[in-house]
Design a protein around this motif. Structure first.
Motif, short mmCIF file in Angstrom:
data_model
loop_
_atom_site.label_atom_id
_atom_site.label_comp_id
_atom_site.label_asym_id
_atom_site.label_seq_id
_atom_site.Cartn_x
_atom_site.Cartn_y
_atom_site.Cartn_z
N LEU A 216 0.82 -1.20 0.00
CA LEU A 216 0.00 0.00 0.00
C LEU A 216 0.86 1.26 0.00
O LEU A 216 0.59 2.22 -0.73
N ILE A 217 1.89 1.26 0.83
CA ILE A 217 2.78 2.43 0.92
C ILE A 217 3.48 2.68 -0.40
O ILE A 217 3.57 3.82 -0.88
N ASP A 218 3.97 1.61 -1.01
CA ASP A 218 4.78 1.75 -2.22
C ASP A 218 3.96 2.15 -3.44
O ASP A 218 4.52 2.65 -4.42
N THR A 219 2.67 1.92 -3.42
CA THR A 219 1.84 2.22 -4.58
C THR A 219 0.92 3.40 -4.37
O THR A 219 0.15 3.76 -5.27
N THR A 220 0.97 4.02 -3.21
CA THR A 220 0.03 5.10 -2.93
C THR A 220 0.32 6.33 -3.79
O THR A 220 1.47 6.58 -4.19
N THR A 221 -0.73 7.08 -4.08
CA THR A 221 -0.62 8.34 -4.81
C THR A 221 -1.38 9.40 -4.03
O THR A 221 -2.01 9.11 -2.99
N MET A 222 -1.37 10.62 -4.53
CA MET A 222 -2.11 11.68 -3.85
C MET A 222 -3.61 11.42 -3.86
O MET A 222 -4.35 12.01 -3.07
N ALA A 223 -4.07 10.53 -4.72
CA ALA A 223 -5.50 10.18 -4.73
C ALA A 223 -5.90 9.48 -3.44
O ALA A 223 -7.07 9.51 -3.05
#
Length: 238
Positions: A216-223
């Motif tokens: 989750l951390i590695d793929t998170t974006t501002m969305a």
């Protein structure tokens, strides 16, 4: 560069730098080891020296119950690029319910679980601004959800639940305040994991939880900034 690209943390093409609090044991250690195993530079923060098995990481002494210790960490890391900050250090506190509620215990849990992550965000804000990922993670708990926190358990841990509810509000506020700097802020629930805090009766394997959180951390974006999710990606109600 399109505006949509500019407004989200970028996936690193290679390892970056991650800081983890409470890194000497439990979930913090597992997260630190997963990142180190992928070649990341890990800034491992804890009250005591790291175990020998974590010798490849950079140790920084930190007592999150001490505001001066957090301030000192910020000064030690001034000018250091940090891509991800994981506020993991936490305590459970009293679990005896209203009858055993005591002021000192309650306030200590609030300082460690709710205030310390805010002070760390304050101390390391400039470091995150230097990074490419720019992700601030608060390891929270479903126990702090007003909607879901008491659905399937009745533990008498007033301080812990209140502290995690406060931490969730801190996540929402930080997400608002740091959006202009493209720093994504998350509240993440690791599940009921088998650690010293979670107990041997817990149902989630610690490595499974840590790998899910890392994904989750590695793929998170501002969305996703300001969101509250479990290690398996499911959204949790506030």
């Amino acid at each position: 560069m399109t505006s949509s690209t500019a407004n989200r943390p970028s996936r690193l093409q290679g390892p970056g730098t991650v800081l983890v609090t409470g890194a000497s044991r439990g979930l913090g250690r597992m997260l630190a080891e997963l990142y180190a195993g992928e070649g990341w530079r890990v800034l491992a923060c804890a009250r005591q020296e790291l175990p020998e098995a974590m010798a490849s990481m950079l140790f920084y002494p930190l007592d999150v119950n001490d505001a001066a210790s957090i301030e000192t960490l910020g000064k030690m890391l001034k000018g250091t690029t940090i891509d991800i900050v994981i506020n993991n250090a936490a305590v459970r506190g009293d679990t005896g319910g209203l009858a055993s509620l005591r002021t000192d215990d309650f306030m200590e849990v609030m300082r460690i679980n709710a205030l310390a992550p805010l002070l760390i965000a304050q101390a390391l804000r400039e470091n995150l601004c230097l990074g490419r990922r720019k992700v601030l993670v608060n390891i929270s708990s479903r126990a702090g959800s007003l909607a879901e926190g008491t659905l399937d358990d009745d533990d008498g841990d007033y301080a812990y639940r209140c502290s995690k509810a406060a931490l969730n509000m801190a996540t929402v506020k930080l997400a608002q305040d740091l959006r202009c700097e493209n720093i994504a802020v998350l509240s993440l629930h690791p599940g009921w994991i088998r650690t010293d805090m979670g107990s041997p009766d817990a149902v989630v394997d610690i490595e499974r939880s840590a790998r899910g959180l890392k994904d989750l951390i590695d793929t998170t974006t501002m969305a996703e900034t300001g969101s509250f999710r479990a290690y398996d990606g499911k959204a949790i109600s506030w």
